[in-house]
Enzyme design. Structure first.
Site, PDB file in Angstrom:
ATOM      1  N   GLU A 138       0.842  -1.218   0.000  1.00  0.00           N
ATOM      2  CA  GLU A 138       0.000   0.000   0.000  1.00  0.00           C
ATOM      3  C   GLU A 138       0.871   1.260   0.000  1.00  0.00           C
ATOM      4  O   GLU A 138       0.490   2.285  -0.562  1.00  0.00           O
ATOM      5  CB  GLU A 138      -0.954   0.000   1.202  1.00  0.00           C
ATOM      6  CG  GLU A 138      -1.909  -1.191   1.266  1.00  0.00           C
ATOM      7  CD  GLU A 138      -3.058  -1.150   0.247  1.00  0.00           C
ATOM      8  OE1 GLU A 138      -3.263  -0.109  -0.393  1.00  0.00           O
ATOM      9  OE2 GLU A 138      -3.738  -2.191   0.104  1.00  0.00           O
ATOM     10  N   ARG A 165     -10.850   9.639  -4.664  1.00  0.00           N
ATOM     11  CA  ARG A 165     -10.587   8.561  -3.704  1.00  0.00           C
ATOM     12  C   ARG A 165     -10.561   7.198  -4.406  1.00  0.00           C
ATOM     13  O   ARG A 165      -9.915   6.261  -3.953  1.00  0.00           O
ATOM     14  CB  ARG A 165     -11.649   8.589  -2.596  1.00  0.00           C
ATOM     15  CG  ARG A 165     -11.275   7.748  -1.384  1.00  0.00           C
ATOM     16  CD  ARG A 165     -12.089   8.132  -0.158  1.00  0.00           C
ATOM     17  NE  ARG A 165     -11.800   7.248   0.956  1.00  0.00           N
ATOM     18  CZ  ARG A 165     -12.215   7.437   2.189  1.00  0.00           C
ATOM     19  NH1 ARG A 165     -12.925   8.497   2.487  1.00  0.00           N
ATOM     20  NH2 ARG A 165     -11.911   6.586   3.151  1.00  0.00           N
ATOM     21  N   HIS A 225      -6.607  -2.904  -7.143  1.00  0.00           N
ATOM     22  CA  HIS A 225      -7.557  -3.614  -6.286  1.00  0.00           C
ATOM     23  C   HIS A 225      -8.601  -4.422  -7.063  1.00  0.00           C
ATOM     24  O   HIS A 225      -9.108  -5.398  -6.539  1.00  0.00           O
ATOM     25  CB  HIS A 225      -8.251  -2.633  -5.330  1.00  0.00           C
ATOM     26  CG  HIS A 225      -7.363  -2.218  -4.186  1.00  0.00           C
ATOM     27  ND1 HIS A 225      -6.151  -1.595  -4.359  1.00  0.00           N
ATOM     28  CD2 HIS A 225      -7.512  -2.362  -2.837  1.00  0.00           C
ATOM     29  CE1 HIS A 225      -5.607  -1.353  -3.183  1.00  0.00           C
ATOM     30  NE2 HIS A 225      -6.402  -1.813  -2.246  1.00  0.00           N
TER      31      HIS A 225
HETATM   32  N1  LIG Z   1     -11.332   1.115   6.519  1.00  0.00           N
HETATM   33  C1  LIG Z   1     -10.519   1.167   5.497  1.00  0.00           C
HETATM   34  O1  LIG Z   1     -10.365   2.196   4.824  1.00  0.00           O
HETATM   35  C2  LIG Z   1      -9.722  -0.056   5.147  1.00  0.00           C
HETATM   36  C3  LIG Z   1      -8.671   0.041   4.237  1.00  0.00           C
HETATM   37  C4  LIG Z   1      -7.920  -1.096   3.961  1.00  0.00           C
HETATM   38  C5  LIG Z   1      -8.221  -2.298   4.598  1.00  0.00           C
HETATM   39  N2  LIG Z   1      -9.257  -2.355   5.490  1.00  0.00           N
HETATM   40  C6  LIG Z   1      -9.584  -3.604   6.189  1.00  0.00           C
HETATM   41  O2  LIG Z   1      -8.478  -3.978   6.996  1.00  0.00           O
HETATM   42  C7  LIG Z   1      -8.498  -5.384   7.196  1.00  0.00           C
HETATM   43  C8  LIG Z   1      -7.108  -5.924   7.030  1.00  0.00           C
HETATM   44  O3  LIG Z   1      -6.273  -5.293   7.978  1.00  0.00           O
HETATM   45  P1  LIG Z   1      -4.966  -6.000   8.569  1.00  0.00           P
HETATM   46  O4  LIG Z   1      -4.123  -6.510   7.462  1.00  0.00           O
HETATM   47  O5  LIG Z   1      -4.394  -5.060   9.567  1.00  0.00           O
HETATM   48  O6  LIG Z   1      -5.588  -7.318   9.216  1.00  0.00           O
HETATM   49  P2  LIG Z   1      -5.818  -7.798  10.730  1.00  0.00           P
HETATM   50  O7  LIG Z   1      -6.412  -6.758  11.558  1.00  0.00           O
HETATM   51  O8  LIG Z   1      -6.542  -9.109  10.620  1.00  0.00           O
HETATM   52  O9  LIG Z   1      -4.341  -8.091  11.226  1.00  0.00           O
HETATM   53  C9  LIG Z   1      -3.596  -9.138  10.634  1.00  0.00           C
HETATM   54  C10 LIG Z   1      -3.090 -10.111  11.702  1.00  0.00           C
HETATM   55  O10 LIG Z   1      -2.026  -9.494  12.420  1.00  0.00           O
HETATM   56  C11 LIG Z   1      -2.270  -9.545  13.828  1.00  0.00           C
HETATM   57  N3  LIG Z   1      -1.650  -8.339  14.365  1.00  0.00           N
HETATM   58  C12 LIG Z   1      -2.119  -7.076  14.314  1.00  0.00           C
HETATM   59  N4  LIG Z   1      -1.202  -6.229  14.819  1.00  0.00           N
HETATM   60  C13 LIG Z   1      -0.164  -6.976  15.217  1.00  0.00           C
HETATM   61  C14 LIG Z   1       1.097  -6.671  15.804  1.00  0.00           C
HETATM   62  N5  LIG Z   1       1.469  -5.414  16.047  1.00  0.00           N
HETATM   63  N6  LIG Z   1       1.927  -7.681  16.101  1.00  0.00           N
HETATM   64  C15 LIG Z   1       1.591  -8.980  15.804  1.00  0.00           C
HETATM   65  N7  LIG Z   1       0.437  -9.334  15.226  1.00  0.00           N
HETATM   66  C16 LIG Z   1      -0.423  -8.327  14.935  1.00  0.00           C
HETATM   67  C17 LIG Z   1      -3.757  -9.626  13.978  1.00  0.00           C
HETATM   68  O11 LIG Z   1      -4.104 -10.254  15.183  1.00  0.00           O
HETATM   69  C18 LIG Z   1      -4.144 -10.475  12.764  1.00  0.00           C
HETATM   70  O12 LIG Z   1      -4.010 -11.842  13.068  1.00  0.00           O
HETATM   71  C19 LIG Z   1      -9.506  -5.947   6.205  1.00  0.00           C
HETATM   72  O13 LIG Z   1     -10.665  -6.329   6.894  1.00  0.00           O
HETATM   73  C20 LIG Z   1      -9.798  -4.778   5.284  1.00  0.00           C
HETATM   74  O14 LIG Z   1     -11.122  -4.822   4.776  1.00  0.00           O
HETATM   75  C21 LIG Z   1      -9.993  -1.258   5.777  1.00  0.00           C
END
Ligand SMILES: NC(=O)c1ccc[n+]([C@@H]2O[C@H](COP(=O)([O-])OP(=O)(O)OC[C@H]3O[C@@H](n4cnc5c(N)ncnc54)[C@H](O)[C@@H]3O)[C@@H](O)[C@H]2O)c1
Length: 356
Positions: A182, A238, A245
């Site tokens: 990203e 945006r 994607h």
């Molecule tokens: N709102 C938005 O604009 C937006 C934009 C992009 C993605 N998203 C959403 O974000 C989600 C994906 O986010 P993600 O990749 O952070 O996934 P996630 O929150 O599932 O985290 C990934 C894994 O890492 C672990 N984790 C988190 N922080 C950690 C740390 N500091 N140390 C060790 N482990 C850690 C979590 O427990 C999880 O198992 C999706 O649901 C997606 O739809 C939202």
């Protein structure tokens, strides 16, 4: 510590980027009100909640809710648990939800804050690189439905975002790299200087050198803030954030969300979109290879695996409601640092897919 101010229709909020922020009392004093519910997941809470506890104890009126980790728990059932916790603790309209975790916790707890009493404060404390550079900024919140990702949700801007870089120390390599996709995206669509800087510093960034990591999170947040300030509800620019994607989502869907991290699928998708831009004569030949080289330096995949049916991907890409029958809307590159939305012939997309 650096601060980016994000403007939106009803005001603005700060994004703090730096080290030791989870235990910085000044930030807490400025942004907490009423009763506080800290929502986190088991993995993140195990690593990082303890650092916040002294301040939480001092603050007093708080409760913790720890959810199971992972995308499969971004559900209405878990949202309901957050609402139950708010009800049980007698939270009023001045209460604050703290979302400590990755994008899953941020989206879920953010949506609970958006809907409880028609909206209470949420402070996002993102702990993955993806959440720090993308998900925590911009106000999109929501949960998944069995028939679709992020099908239920709301726009709800946070009161503040606290991106503590120390939390990234416990993040696995795969999640770290996926977040880097990203960061590369911001460079590719609107910031050629960031892109060149990433090319010069890829090795040091791969080994998570703190100063460089801080700069890449800061520059990404600044880029996202500029885009969402100009287009809070995704009516125009945006959409450019979706570079890579449409291909990426199709790849995630066809592999049942089990083979690729979101960022990995987006990395492949960005290269495909750049190849499409070249095929349509919009960008200089070599642009896609340059992008692929940088992603490869971060250990990200840049080609489709052989066993994926290219026609299945195309079929999924056609499902997007914005498309006409034989044309698919994609974000393409005019050059590194300049993206546009274009309708592309399905046959040309298939050609690009077949060549990957
Ligand atoms: N709102 C938005 O604009 C937006 C934009 C992009 C993605 N998203 C959403 O974000 C989600 C994906 O986010 P993600 O990749 O952070 O996934 P996630 O929150 O599932 O985290 C990934 C894994 O890492 C672990 N984790 C988190 N922080 C950690 C740390 N500091 N140390 C060790 N482990 C850690 C979590 O427990 C999880 O198992 C999706 O649901 C997606 O739809 C939202």
């Amino acid at each position: 510590m650096k601060v980016v101010q994000v403007e939106h229709g009803a005001g603005h909020y700060p994004v703090y980027v730096g080290q030791r922020l989870l235990s910085m009392s000044g930030i807490w004093e400025r942004h907490l009100e009423g009763r506080v519910l800290v929502v986190s997941d088991e993995t993140v809470a195990g690593h990082h909640l303890e650092r916040m506890r002294p301040l939480l104890r001092e603050y007093g009126r708080h409760r913790e809710l720890i959810l199971p980790p992972g995308e499969s728990f971004k559900t209405i059932e878990q949202w309901s648990r957050v609402i139950d916790a708010l009800v049980e603790m007698g939270a009023q309209r001045d209460a604050t939800v703290i979302a400590l975790g990755g994008g899953v916790v941020g989206d879920l707890a953010g949506f609970a804050a958006a809907s409880y009493m028609r909206g209470i404060r949420v402070v996002q404390m993102p702990t993955t690189l993806l959440a720090q550079v993308d998900a925590s900024v911009g106000g999109k919140t929501g949960v998944n439905h069995s028939s679709g990702k992020n099908l239920i949700g709301a726009f709800h801007q946070p009161a503040a975002v606290v991106a503590d870089l120390d939390t990234l120390g416990t993040l696995g390599n795969r999640d770290y790299r996926a977040g880097m996709a990203e960061v590369v995206k911001y460079g590719a669509i609107r910031d050629p200087h960031l892109f060149s800087w990433l090319e010069s510093n890829a090795d040091a960034l791969s080994s998570r050198l703190p100063d460089l990591l801080a700069e890449s999170v800061y520059q990404s947040v600044r880029n996202k803030a500029e885009v969402v300030a100009a287009d809070e509800r995704e009516a125009g620019q945006r959409a450019l954030l979706n570079f890579g994607h449409t291909f990426g989502h199709a790849l995630e869907t066809v592999t049942d969300y089990s083979q690729y991290r979101h960022g990995e699928a987006v990395a492949i998708g960005m290269v495909l979109a750049a190849r499409m831009s070249e095929l349509m004569g919009m960008t200089e030949i070599g642009t896609a290879d340059r992008l692929a080289r940088l992603l490869d330096q971060f250990g990200l995949p840049t080609r489709l695996p052989d066993d994926i049916q290219r026609r299945s991907l195309l079929r999924l890409m056609r499902l997007d409601k914005k498309n006409r029958a034989d044309q698919i809307r994609l974000i393409l590159l005019e050059s590194i640092g300049r993206a546009v939305v274009r309708s592309c012939p399905a046959d040309d997309i298939l050609e690009v897919l077949n060549q990957s």
